[in-house]
Design an enzyme around this catalytic site. Structure first.
Site, PDB file in Angstrom:
ATOM      1  N   HIS A 279     -39.657 -24.363 -59.886  1.00 14.78           N
ATOM      2  CA  HIS A 279     -38.231 -24.077 -60.054  1.00 14.78           C
ATOM      3  C   HIS A 279     -37.504 -24.168 -58.702  1.00 14.78           C
ATOM      4  O   HIS A 279     -36.455 -24.793 -58.590  1.00 14.78           O
ATOM      5  CB  HIS A 279     -38.057 -22.682 -60.680  1.00 14.78           C
ATOM      6  CG  HIS A 279     -36.646 -22.183 -60.664  1.00 14.78           C
ATOM      7  ND1 HIS A 279     -35.791 -22.334 -61.728  1.00 14.78           N
ATOM      8  CD2 HIS A 279     -35.941 -21.553 -59.690  1.00 14.78           C
ATOM      9  CE1 HIS A 279     -34.619 -21.816 -61.401  1.00 14.78           C
ATOM     10  NE2 HIS A 279     -34.685 -21.328 -60.177  1.00 14.78           N
ATOM     11  N   GLU A 280     -38.107 -23.562 -57.679  1.00  8.76           N
ATOM     12  CA  GLU A 280     -37.493 -23.619 -56.341  1.00  8.76           C
ATOM     13  C   GLU A 280     -37.404 -25.055 -55.834  1.00  8.76           C
ATOM     14  O   GLU A 280     -36.420 -25.449 -55.218  1.00  8.76           O
ATOM     15  CB  GLU A 280     -38.281 -22.765 -55.341  1.00  8.76           C
ATOM     16  CG  GLU A 280     -38.265 -21.270 -55.644  1.00  8.76           C
ATOM     17  CD  GLU A 280     -36.854 -20.710 -55.735  1.00  8.76           C
ATOM     18  OE1 GLU A 280     -36.007 -21.101 -54.914  1.00  8.76           O
ATOM     19  OE2 GLU A 280     -36.605 -19.906 -56.645  1.00  8.76           O
ATOM     20  N   HIS A 283     -34.443 -26.845 -57.170  1.00 12.39           N
ATOM     21  CA  HIS A 283     -33.196 -26.644 -56.414  1.00 12.39           C
ATOM     22  C   HIS A 283     -33.099 -27.644 -55.278  1.00 12.39           C
ATOM     23  O   HIS A 283     -32.037 -28.189 -55.002  1.00 12.39           O
ATOM     24  CB  HIS A 283     -33.157 -25.230 -55.825  1.00 12.39           C
ATOM     25  CG  HIS A 283     -32.766 -24.183 -56.822  1.00 12.39           C
ATOM     26  ND1 HIS A 283     -31.640 -24.261 -57.574  1.00 12.39           N
ATOM     27  CD2 HIS A 283     -33.363 -23.016 -57.166  1.00 12.39           C
ATOM     28  CE1 HIS A 283     -31.552 -23.187 -58.356  1.00 12.39           C
ATOM     29  NE2 HIS A 283     -32.595 -22.420 -58.129  1.00 12.39           N
ATOM     30  N   GLU A 357     -29.114 -23.296 -61.846  1.00 10.71           N
ATOM     31  CA  GLU A 357     -30.344 -22.636 -62.302  1.00 10.71           C
ATOM     32  C   GLU A 357     -30.942 -23.378 -63.494  1.00 10.71           C
ATOM     33  O   GLU A 357     -32.157 -23.567 -63.573  1.00 10.71           O
ATOM     34  CB  GLU A 357     -30.079 -21.178 -62.677  1.00 10.71           C
ATOM     35  CG  GLU A 357     -29.752 -20.273 -61.496  1.00 10.71           C
ATOM     36  CD  GLU A 357     -30.780 -20.354 -60.376  1.00 10.71           C
ATOM     37  OE1 GLU A 357     -31.982 -20.458 -60.665  1.00 10.71           O
ATOM     38  OE2 GLU A 357     -30.363 -20.336 -59.209  1.00 10.71           O
ATOM     39  N   ASP A 361     -34.587 -25.051 -63.674  1.00 10.52           N
ATOM     40  CA  ASP A 361     -35.516 -24.722 -64.767  1.00 10.52           C
ATOM     41  C   ASP A 361     -35.994 -26.002 -65.442  1.00 10.52           C
ATOM     42  O   ASP A 361     -37.178 -26.147 -65.776  1.00 10.52           O
ATOM     43  CB  ASP A 361     -34.824 -23.834 -65.813  1.00 10.52           C
ATOM     44  CG  ASP A 361     -34.844 -22.365 -65.407  1.00 10.52           C
ATOM     45  OD1 ASP A 361     -35.521 -22.027 -64.416  1.00 10.52           O
ATOM     46  OD2 ASP A 361     -34.173 -21.562 -66.082  1.00 10.52           O
TER      47      ASP A 361
HETATM   48 ZN   LIG Z   1     -33.131 -20.605 -59.007  1.00  2.87          ZN
END
Ligand SMILES: [Zn+2]
Length: 416
Positions: A279-280, A283, A357, A361
């Site tokens: 997930h990071e 980003h 976000e 995801d």
């Molecule tokens: Zn996040």
């Protein structure tokens, strides 16, 4: 014009504070109304006890935000229209009649100290009463105060050069001082991003290279799969201060590193850790960090251009309770007052952040296993006592992350 500004400022200050209070009260009422039952989607993973703890923790934190909002608004009104800043200025004008730049720095620092005095008791209460009661606080009182002193020292060391540069440019760089300051400010920020992880963060926490070999291999495999290079995997002793868990990806170029809170590693299994990291990485892959920085540069450009114009308008000072104009007072007024005007942009920023976000995801679901990300999120929600049932309007206005139920149902779509 001065009266119009006074009126607009006070009206906006009242509106924003009333909005903050109203949203907070709605949130508490909503959370408490849903306290009796765990939402159906979480009934097998979150116990009623944990759900009620989250409800009470959210309510306690929100009550604190409500009182703090009122205190901050009153202080800001006293400092500006109430004549507080003019008093501070008068004091330093007597102490230091010449040397406008040094006096300006002292006035700004004094005003900043006064405004932070309001926040300290709230921070203290949050740490030692609210977090303590819910079992999250790991800080001792001496740590709290030594952190405060360290923050102040770092703030002065980093802030002083930029403040002097600003005052010096305002005084001597001519009509386009604001543009030069914008360049200095942007370079300074990029530099901070580069040095923060390696030099500043270690002043507050310990960072040790990740030891667990099998986890390390798993994470490195994920990094390779996603086409990333990092300068190391680190564990941060987040547990020294709080038992909240987290992970982040930080830095630029050579200082780029992956940081896990020790609390996160303790609670999640390797599959879940991998999903959280994916997930990071999402980003990063979607350039959310770069876009955020670009947006910040754009906003500070507009802000400084506006300040360049405002500092030459007498009504700007008079409308905010200042009788003697000066460069430094223009800067100080701008720093203190602009958040009131920017508050209205908050829902847009929050919505943009929530969109990011979802993208992260989505990336995680494609590069790791969505099922494990769901498991990890449920554990994090439970262990951080984050509410599963936020007031929808409060959430839309403030939350940088989408509500748990929406986020998890989107992720669940990948696994079925
Ligand atoms: Zn996040």
């Amino acid at each position: 014009m001065a009266n119009t500004l006074s009126f607009t400022f006070i009206a906006l200050l009242i509106i924003t504070t009333a909005t903050r209070i109203w949203l907070g009260r709605r949130h508490i009422a909503y959370v408490q109304a849903h306290r009796k039952e765990v939402p159906a989607a979480f009934s097998s993973t979150i116990s009623l006890d944990a759900h009620q703890k989250a409800a009470d923790y959210s309510s306690a934190k929100t009550r604190l935000v409500i009182s703090e909002a009122s205190a901050q608004a009153i202080l800001l009104a006293l400092l500006t229209i109430g004549g507080g800043l003019q008093l501070i200025d008068n004091f330093w004008r007597e102490m230091l009649a010449t040397q406008e730049i040094a006096r300006g720095a002292l006035v700004i620092v004094s005003a900043m100290i006064v405004s932070s005095l309001v926040d300290i008791p709230f921070d203290y209460y949050k740490t030692f009463t609210v977090d303590e009661k819910f079992g999250f606080n790991k800080m001792t009182r001496s740590m709290f105060f030594s952190d405060m002193v360290k923050h102040a020292i770092v703030g002065v060391l980093l802030g002083a050069p930029i403040l002097f540069a600003a005052l010096w440019l305002m005084q001597g760089a001519g009509e386009y001082w604001w543009f030069y300051l914008w360049v200095v400010w942007s370079v300074f920020n990029l530099l901070m991003l580069a040095v923060y992880p390696t030099f500043i963060a270690p002043m507050f926490n310990k960072f040790t290279p990740l030891q667990d070999e099998s986890l390390k291999q798993r994470i490195e495999a994920l990094l390779v799969k996603c086409g990333f290079k990092s300068q190391g995997l680190y564990v941060m002793d987040g547990s020294a201060r709080s038992s909240h868990g987290n992970a982040y990806f930080t830095g630029f170029g050579a200082s780029k590193r992956v940081v896990f809170f020790d609390t996160l590693l303790e609670r999640l299994n390797p599959h879940e850790i991998e999903a959280v990291l994916a997930h990071e990485l999402g980003h990063f892959r979607h350039h959310h960090v770069i876009k955020r920085i670009a947006l910040m540069f754009f906003v500070s450009f507009i802000g400084l251009a506006l300040l360049g114009w405002l500092m030459n308008q007498d009504w700007f000072y008079a409308g905010l309770g200042i009788t003697q104009t000066s460069d430094y007072m223009a800067l100080l007024l701008f720093l203190l007052v602009s958040p009131v005007f920017l508050f209205l942009l908050r829902p847009f920023m929050a919505s943009y952040s929530r969109k990011n976000e979802f993208e992260a995801d989505d990336y995680a679901a494609k590069h790791a296993n969505a099922k494990y990300l769901v498991e990890a999120l449920v554990k994090l929600y439970r262990d951080n006592a984050s509410t599963l049932t936020p007031d929808p309007l409060h959430s839309a206005f403030y939350d940088s992350h989408p509500p748990a139920s929406i986020r998890i149902s989107k992720l669940a779509a990948y696994t079925s």
